[in-house]
Design an enzyme around this catalytic site. Structure first.
Site, PDB file in Angstrom:
ATOM      1  CB  VAL A  58      -0.938  -0.041   1.355  1.00 28.42           C
ATOM      2  CG1 VAL A  58      -1.717   1.402   1.078  1.00 28.42           C
ATOM      3  CG2 VAL A  58      -1.839  -1.107   1.158  1.00 28.42           C
ATOM      4  CB  ALA A 103       4.893   2.697   1.004  1.00 22.96           C
ATOM      5  CE  LYS A 104       5.247  -1.198   8.216  1.00 23.22           C
ATOM      6  NZ  LYS A 104       6.120  -0.610   9.017  1.00 23.22           N
ATOM      7  N   GLY A 105       3.993  -2.733   3.334  1.00 26.20           N
ATOM      8  CA  GLY A 105       4.103  -4.038   2.642  1.00 26.20           C
ATOM      9  C   GLY A 105       3.708  -5.220   3.445  1.00 26.20           C
ATOM     10  CG  ASP A 144       7.375  -3.887   9.871  1.00 31.51           C
ATOM     11  OD1 ASP A 144       7.505  -2.692  10.333  1.00 31.51           O
ATOM     12  OD2 ASP A 144       6.366  -4.722  10.411  1.00 31.51           O
TER      13      ASP A 144
END
Length: 414
Positions: A58, A103-105, A144
């Protein structure tokens, strides 16, 4: 029904929008991700079976620069969690004034249940699926929960092989030998300690005179414990997903590291008493550092907190209701979007170094990180005092305002 991470993120944004007086249209733009990718990630297991996982990326906002955010491997990962984490990254990057969006995944997988070879195949397949939307000028990943510098090396290699040349700046948090930065491993933890010292200094309390409890002994919590202890603070309790340990006189952090290295958990450390996670949150300490997962301080658990300061090492550890309870009880919360920004600050330094192919010393990085964190804390605390806001509300107002201004200055196309 307990509040989700996305509920908490949206409630925090709504509070900042109300203070800033923005209209509904701008609010909706700020609340809505710019781009979302949902991919299937098949894995051929070592025994020949094929299993399927779901992956997400995202990009919440790119008005201030390319997307920036971690890649998480955990069985609980879903698109709403990734949306929340991406939103928090947007404000975090703006608060510490980095030229990034958020953003992040994530992939919904429990990495503990798979071999290194299987995790490599998952990582490379996930990377190949999202490759059109990532890159050093588009979206830069970092480790992460459940991922590591080795994961980032696999991402970098997969991306580079497909582009035909080595591109270190596509990820941060990678090994030093392939373009990583000195100081990156402990950067988030160092940032937590810097802002804790700044918050204590405002109250005239030296860091060397406080007791600290840390929930979570992973990438952030473990190094934070070591750094707190090195600066003279008394770390009295730590915990992980299996349990915790407590010594009111202060833990021997060095010996605890050795115990965790040999057993995989803080549980069973023979120089301290056992304690569970809920009891740790309720300890009578000066500083509580939730450094595990989202939502641990909700309306119920927040009522048990007896710490004077809560410094958020994790993303989203306090729900909106938990925030209200802590405020009513006079607890100062140093919010995640400021407190744990050290990781993205040094990720930015790593990205800059990779782009210019020139690396700084660990001392230079440490000094730059401390300056950036303390400057951001001063801005947030100053606004909080002037406008009589909480530190969280002040931080979000600064972050949201900077992103909104970028939206407005750039305008809408077409």
């Amino acid at each position: 029904m307990p509040a989700s991470a996305l509920d908490t993120a949206k409630a925090q944004l709504a509070g900042a929008v109300q203070v800033l007086g923005y209209d509904d249209g701008l609010h909706e733009m700020l609340a809505t991700p710019r781009r979302e990718v949902n991919v299937a990630v098949p894995l051929r297991r070592d025994d020949g079976r094929t299993v399927l996982f779901h992956g997400y990326r995202v990009q919440h906002n790119v008005s201030r620069g390319p997307g920036k955010g971690g890649l998480r491997y955990a069985p609980s990962v879903d698109v709403d969690e990734v949306r929340a984490l991406a939103m928090w990254m947007t404000w975090k990057c703006a608060i510490v004034d980095l030229p990034y969006g958020g953003a992040k995944g994530g992939v919904a997988i429990d990495p503990r249940c798979y071999s290194d070879a299987e995790l490599e195949r998952v990582t490379r397949r996930y990377t190949s699926e999202i490759m059109p939307v990532i890159g050093p000028e588009r979206d830069i990943m970092a480790p992460d929960m459940g991922t590591s510098e080795r994961t980032m090396a696999w991402v970098m290699d997969t991306y580079s092989v497909n582009q035909g040349y080595t591109i270190p700046a596509v990820v941060t948090g990678k090994p030093i030998t392939v373009g990583g930065s000195l100081g990156r491993t402990t950067a988030t933890s160092a940032g937590v300690v810097h802002v804790t010292a700044a918050a204590l200094d405002e109250a005239g309390v030296p860091l060397s005179e406080v007791s600290v409890a840390i929930q979570g002994f992973g990438k952030v919590g473990s190094h934070a414990a070591a750094l707190f202890a090195a600066r003279g603070a008394r770390v009295v309790a730590v915990s992980d997903q299996y349990g915790g340990v407590h010594d009111p006189d202060g833990l021997d952090v060095r010996s605890l590291f050795e115990h965790v290295a040999s057993t995989g958990s803080v549980v069973g450390f023979d120089r301290a008493d056992p304690i569970d996670n809920d009891a740790l949150l309720a300890l009578e300490v000066d500083v509580l550092v939730p450094a595990a997962v989202e939502g641990v301080l909700d309306g119920d658990t927040a009522r048990t907190v007896r710490a004077r300061w809560v410094v958020e090492g994790a993303n989203g550890p306090t729900t909106a209701e938990g925030d209200r309870v802590l405020a009513a009880n006079g607890v100062t919360v140093v919010p995640d979007v400021l407190a744990n920004a050290g990781g993205v600050v040094v990720s930015y330094f790593e990205w800059v170094q990779a782009n210019q192919a020139y690396w700084w010393t660990e001392q230079e990085i440490g000094e730059k990180l401390e300056h950036r964190m303390l400057h951001a804390y001063d801005e947030v605390a100053g606004l909080a005092r002037r406008e009589e806001l909480s530190l969280r509300d002040a931080a979000l107002v600064i972050g949201v305002q900077r992103v909104a201004e970028a939206h407005q200055i750039r305008g809408l196309y077409p």
